[in-house]
Design an enzyme around this catalytic site. Sequence first.
Site, mmCIF file in Angstrom:
data_model
loop_
_atom_site.group_PDB
_atom_site.id
_atom_site.type_symbol
_atom_site.label_atom_id
_atom_site.label_comp_id
_atom_site.label_asym_id
_atom_site.label_seq_id
_atom_site.Cartn_x
_atom_site.Cartn_y
_atom_site.Cartn_z
ATOM 1 N N ARG A 1 8.343 2.811 -4.080
ATOM 2 C CA ARG A 1 8.024 1.404 -4.343
ATOM 3 C C ARG A 1 9.296 0.619 -4.644
ATOM 4 O O ARG A 1 9.460 -0.519 -4.189
ATOM 5 C CB ARG A 1 7.028 1.310 -5.495
ATOM 6 C CG ARG A 1 6.501 -0.104 -5.715
ATOM 7 C CD ARG A 1 5.275 -0.107 -6.631
ATOM 8 N NE ARG A 1 4.156 0.573 -6.007
ATOM 9 C CZ ARG A 1 3.646 1.740 -6.422
ATOM 10 N NH1 ARG A 1 4.144 2.337 -7.486
ATOM 11 N NH2 ARG A 1 2.647 2.288 -5.780
ATOM 12 N N GLY B 1 -0.836 8.448 -11.212
ATOM 13 C CA GLY B 1 -1.152 8.995 -9.906
ATOM 14 C C GLY B 1 -0.676 10.435 -9.765
ATOM 15 O O GLY B 1 -0.979 11.290 -10.597
ATOM 16 N N ASP C 1 0.870 -1.170 0.000
ATOM 17 C CA ASP C 1 0.000 0.000 0.000
ATOM 18 C C ASP C 1 0.902 1.213 0.000
ATOM 19 O O ASP C 1 1.950 1.224 0.669
ATOM 20 C CB ASP C 1 -0.936 0.019 1.210
ATOM 21 C CG ASP C 1 -2.022 1.079 1.046
ATOM 22 O OD1 ASP C 1 -2.693 1.070 -0.005
ATOM 23 O OD2 ASP C 1 -2.201 1.908 1.958
ATOM 24 N N ASP D 1 2.468 11.415 -9.833
ATOM 25 C CA ASP D 1 3.795 11.601 -10.424
ATOM 26 C C ASP D 1 3.950 12.929 -11.165
ATOM 27 O O ASP D 1 5.026 13.542 -11.115
ATOM 28 C CB ASP D 1 4.135 10.446 -11.365
ATOM 29 C CG ASP D 1 4.329 9.126 -10.637
ATOM 30 O OD1 ASP D 1 4.347 9.135 -9.389
ATOM 31 O OD2 ASP D 1 4.468 8.089 -11.308
#
Length: 319
Positions: free
Chosen positions: A296, A267, A185, A269
């Site tokens: 990530r 998203g 998440d 970015d």
Amino acid sequence: KGLMLNIHPSLLPAFPGLDPQKRAIEHGVRLSGCTVHFVDEGTDTGPIILQRAVPVMESDTTEDLSARIQAEEHRILPYAVDLLTSDRLSITGRQVHVRPGTTSFPDEEARLSPHHFPVLLATSNEHKVEEIREILKGLPVRFLTLADFPDFTMPAEDADTFLGNAKIKARLWAIRSKCWVLADDSGLVVDGLNGRPGVHSSRYAPTDKERVSKLLKELEGVESAKRTARFVCSAVLRSPNGDLEFHTEGTLEGRIAGSPGGDHGFGYDPLFLPEGHGDARLAELGPEIKNRISHRARAFFAMREHLERLASGQLRVGA
């Protein structure tokens, strides 16, 4: 001995002998498949050369599962024959080793290494799946996705931390799929918004474009010094029965730009200016750089050690 191959429609040593597809459904397994093995004196007991996993759907009949398995049999049996006739196979005890060499089936060699261990990625985000596969490329792991289990639905992610939400997904999918599961998440934490959107990053607004627009609106009038932010990712690797679970975390510090830019990423970015890259937005840096520096990437790089141990048999596989 050592020159006869058999292909069997199950993941041996489970369900040897007759009617393995029917027995797999009756036992309620979530993962079946096929196995190419050397023939010995027993029934489907010879050393295993190759295996390919196939999901078992709740609605499957024996015929449905048999057809899905047969499609994979048609891929791995010619590849196994190629390995044998190229003198690339050797046996030590019950272990089959594959020597380096050329093959007539390069795609199958990349996808169906006998040492590739199946791990389910618990996300429905195709962009995230692509990133994770790129970050973890080179591991002896074959990543399954939720597309392999189309009758499953995502759980409610109602924890108040990233780690808590990752645990919810890992636990549910491990129980339902009977596989090792890798879940994460992640989200954006903005200091000037008291940590928002945080764990609600993906639910901040319905679409990426709307999320970007809403974030900019909330930050209207906020000076640059107070637009500091960070991406956070918590990852969880969980065994099928939950007896083993590993956690890692990665962060990427930066700040929020005044306007979006760049064609890469997804998203938030287009708004995120990562530290050490001047005024370049994350969406302007391209996937090669992003998959090296992102939150990530850092979380999953830290997870590589556990995945390597799992694939090599150093971790006990939960029942």
